[in-house]
Scaffold this motif. Structure first.
Motif, PDB file in Angstrom:
ATOM      1  N   VAL A  18      26.863  14.382  54.976  1.00 52.72           N
ATOM      2  CA  VAL A  18      27.269  13.626  53.789  1.00 52.72           C
ATOM      3  C   VAL A  18      26.105  13.501  52.808  1.00 52.72           C
ATOM      4  O   VAL A  18      26.251  13.712  51.598  1.00 52.72           O
ATOM      5  CB  VAL A  18      27.790  12.226  54.183  1.00 52.72           C
ATOM      6  N   ALA A  19      24.930  13.158  53.342  1.00 53.41           N
ATOM      7  CA  ALA A  19      23.757  12.920  52.491  1.00 53.41           C
ATOM      8  C   ALA A  19      23.294  14.175  51.772  1.00 53.41           C
ATOM      9  O   ALA A  19      22.731  14.099  50.673  1.00 53.41           O
ATOM     10  CB  ALA A  19      22.621  12.337  53.322  1.00 53.41           C
ATOM     11  N   ASN A  54      14.499  26.439  57.433  1.00 53.99           N
ATOM     12  CA  ASN A  54      13.882  27.358  56.473  1.00 53.99           C
ATOM     13  C   ASN A  54      13.685  26.776  55.076  1.00 53.99           C
ATOM     14  O   ASN A  54      12.982  27.351  54.253  1.00 53.99           O
ATOM     15  CB  ASN A  54      14.709  28.639  56.359  1.00 53.99           C
ATOM     16  N   ASP A  55      14.353  25.657  54.778  1.00 52.16           N
ATOM     17  CA  ASP A  55      14.212  25.084  53.444  1.00 52.16           C
ATOM     18  C   ASP A  55      13.848  23.610  53.549  1.00 52.16           C
ATOM     19  O   ASP A  55      13.565  23.104  54.632  1.00 52.16           O
ATOM     20  CB  ASP A  55      15.494  25.288  52.630  1.00 52.16           C
ATOM     21  N   LEU A  93      19.625  19.678  61.770  1.00 53.82           N
ATOM     22  CA  LEU A  93      19.682  18.908  63.015  1.00 53.82           C
ATOM     23  C   LEU A  93      20.264  19.751  64.134  1.00 53.82           C
ATOM     24  O   LEU A  93      21.326  20.361  63.981  1.00 53.82           O
ATOM     25  CB  LEU A  93      20.541  17.659  62.815  1.00 53.82           C
ATOM     26  N   MET A  94      19.559  19.759  65.278  1.00 55.60           N
ATOM     27  CA  MET A  94      20.083  20.409  66.471  1.00 55.60           C
ATOM     28  C   MET A  94      20.118  19.387  67.604  1.00 55.60           C
ATOM     29  O   MET A  94      19.122  18.722  67.889  1.00 55.60           O
ATOM     30  CB  MET A  94      19.236  21.614  66.874  1.00 55.60           C
ATOM     31  N   ARG A 125      24.918  20.675  52.823  1.00 51.08           N
ATOM     32  CA  ARG A 125      23.919  21.758  52.889  1.00 51.08           C
ATOM     33  C   ARG A 125      23.137  21.772  54.193  1.00 51.08           C
ATOM     34  O   ARG A 125      22.635  22.822  54.609  1.00 51.08           O
ATOM     35  CB  ARG A 125      22.956  21.647  51.704  1.00 51.08           C
ATOM     36  N   ALA A 126      22.994  20.627  54.848  1.00 48.54           N
ATOM     37  CA  ALA A 126      22.277  20.583  56.124  1.00 48.54           C
ATOM     38  C   ALA A 126      23.041  21.382  57.177  1.00 48.54           C
ATOM     39  O   ALA A 126      24.276  21.438  57.167  1.00 48.54           O
ATOM     40  CB  ALA A 126      22.116  19.141  56.580  1.00 48.54           C
TER      41      ALA A 126
END
Length: 524
Positions: free
Chosen positions: A144-145, A275-276, A281-282, A149-150
């Motif tokens: 959401v934040a 990479n960016d 999160l994993m 893109r995350a």
């Protein structure tokens, strides 16, 4: 007068600049790796320290923030409820995941926590979705934040751990199928299985190697070292995986942890995680329990080997992520699921007070007791684990309130042998005193029964219909919370902390909102 104000202003600005220079500016890490180790225990973690490498656990314990006395703020705990609490930052009272299974009040049948017929499996016959989890997770809030893109992935040996840690908005959740030995997922997350996971299945899936896989001590030191000296030196072991249960046994062995690390590295390399400047999160789940969930006393050297191999996998994982992202750009948070498979001790053999509490027999007696008061009827509709479900429709027909029925049931059960405490649903909903807090936090009005029975330590809870036999004991499982990387300075903290504070801690570190039901304060 004007010069005076200019002088004061210059001093203020100078002081602010000096203060700012003295403060450490810390950017949000590009990568967060949340590690839940199923059944990790501090006593075993420390006992096998002479066998570890210089990386892995030693590195995390020496260079990370270590909260030595961690606990879950609810009871009882299993893998599913623990993982759900870690990802959502709240207890089952709020997220509704009271365990791997609970009883569906409408069908009176047990349901699995992530079953969902609307979303068929990919490379598995099992369906799955996180829709039973009624609060947002850390991964959800990160999505959401960042406006989606995350990148968020979860990898675990088991379906419940993968789905509940991934949450609702993740890019994917991957787990190992019990029947075919392939890494699989659900159509909730993918329309087609990702190429990196397919490639891993083609080359390294357990079904490709299970026939030739042999589990034996990783080195001679593991085979000759014994922490459990009360039973003498144990012989080295040698296990193969055969038969219909071979993949389930593999998932409950030390060998599955290598797959978790390999998949995590493959996922990161193939998806562009880290990479960016957008934090990814994993969520990973490893296994540190006894082989095939048997008693530790039966598989002592196997447990030692499990911790040594796990240490090596943690070392590989940390090294790989740090090399790709930079040590200051990746944050690791490691903890345990906070329970362990109970020993199958025969207390009667050693004349230790014990007994068996029979659920079906108890339900019949309760029906007879209520029948004598209100007339014949099936007042106890069902029972599951240590919970009794009353027949609400019958009570309504007879104009008997739930409060009266549960109160009478509580009085009746309290007089039975082996009963330590009896809690009613109304009591757990309305009373939040310190004594009841852990039981209340593990309760959910929608999924739990009307009566919760706590048997005396050493007593077994037996469901005569299903033959499920559970030994009840109020044992303390010590485990840590370790926060490592992203510029964290080494520190050991002995103050007791609870695991519901992990999610808001990570959220603060990556500058997003905590999950929507979470009200716990960050650890720092």
């Amino acid at each position: 007068m004007t010069n005076k104000y200019i002088y004061i202003t210059l001093l203020a600005v100078l002081g602010f600049n000096l203060e700012a220079e003295g403060q450490e500016t810390r950017t949000a890490p590009r990568m967060v790796v949340s590690i839940a180790i199923d059944q990790l225990r501090s006593d075993y973690l420390e006992a096998f320290m002479p066998l570890y490498s210089q990386g892995g656990f030693k590195q995390l314990l020496a260079e990370g923030i270590v909260y030595q006395n961690a606990s879950y703020p609810f009871s009882p705990i299993d893998r599913a409820s623990a993982i759900a609490a870690l990802s959502s930052g709240v207890t089952p009272y709020y997220n509704k995941i009271i365990g791997e299974r609970w009883l569906n009040r409408e069908t009176l049948r047990p349901v699995y926590c992530v079953d969902d017929s609307k979303f068929p499996g990919i490379l598995t016959t099992e369906t799955a979705s996180p829709n039973q989890l009624c609060s947002s997770t850390l991964g959800d809030e990160l999505k959401v934040a960042t406006n989606g893109r995350a990148i968020v992935y979860a990898i675990a040996p088991n379906r419940d751990a993968a789905v509940l840690s991934a949450g609702h908005a993740a890019d994917g959740a991957v787990w190992l199928d019990d029947r075919n030995g392939q890494w699989c997922s659900s159509q909730y997350y993918f329309s087609g299985f990702p190429a990196w996971a397919q490639a891993y299945n083609q080359l390294q899936a357990p079904n490709k190697k299970i026939q030739t896989t042999v589990w034996e001590p990783v080195n001679e030191f593991v085979g000759n070292f014994s922490y459990f000296m009360q039973t003498g030196l144990q012989e080295p072991f040698k296990h193969t995986f055969k038969g219909n249960q071979c993949y389930q046994e593999y998932k409950a062995s030390a060998l599955v942890n290598e797959d978790i690390t390999n998949l995590a590295m493959q996922c990161m390399a193939s998806t562009g995680m880290g990479n960016d400047k957008v934090t990814d999160l994993m969520m990973l789940t490893y296994y540190a329990g006894s082989y095939n969930h048997h008693a530790v006393s039966e598989y002592q050297v196997e447990l030692q080997d499990t911790y040594v191999r796990l240490d090596y996998e943690i070392s590989r994982l940390v090294k790989y992520f740090e090399e790709r992202c930079g040590k200051d750009n990746v944050l690791f948070v490691l903890t345990s699921t906070g329970y362990s498979d109970e020993e199958t001790a025969d207390y009667q053999k050693y004349r230790i007070p014990s007994g068996t509490f029979y659920l079906s027999r108890t339900a019949n007696l309760m029906n007879m007791y209520f029948g004598a008061i209100w007339g014949q009827g099936k007042y106890v509709e069902a029972y599951f684990r240590n919970q009794i479900y009353l027949n609400h429709k019958l009570l309504e027909t007879k104009k008997i309130s739930i409060a009266e029925a549960t109160s009478r049931a509580q009085e009746f059960l309290a007089m039975m042998s082996g009963v330590r405490n009896v809690y009613t649903s109304l009591q757990l909903i309305t009373d939040n005193n310190e004594h009841l807090r852990k039981i209340r936090n593990g309760f959910n009005a929608e999924h739990s029964g009307d009566i919760v029975i706590e048997t005396a330590p050493g007593w077994r809870l037996l469901n005569e219909d299903t033959q499920e036999n559970e030994l009840m004991r109020a044992s303390y499982i010590p485990f840590p919370i370790i926060v490592y990387g992203a510029g964290m300075k080494a520190e050991r903290i002995t103050t007791p902390v609870t695991t519901d504070r992990i999610a808001p801690t990570i959220a603060r570190a990556i500058r997003i909102r905590a999950p929507n039901a979470c009200s716990a304060a960050p650890l720092f």
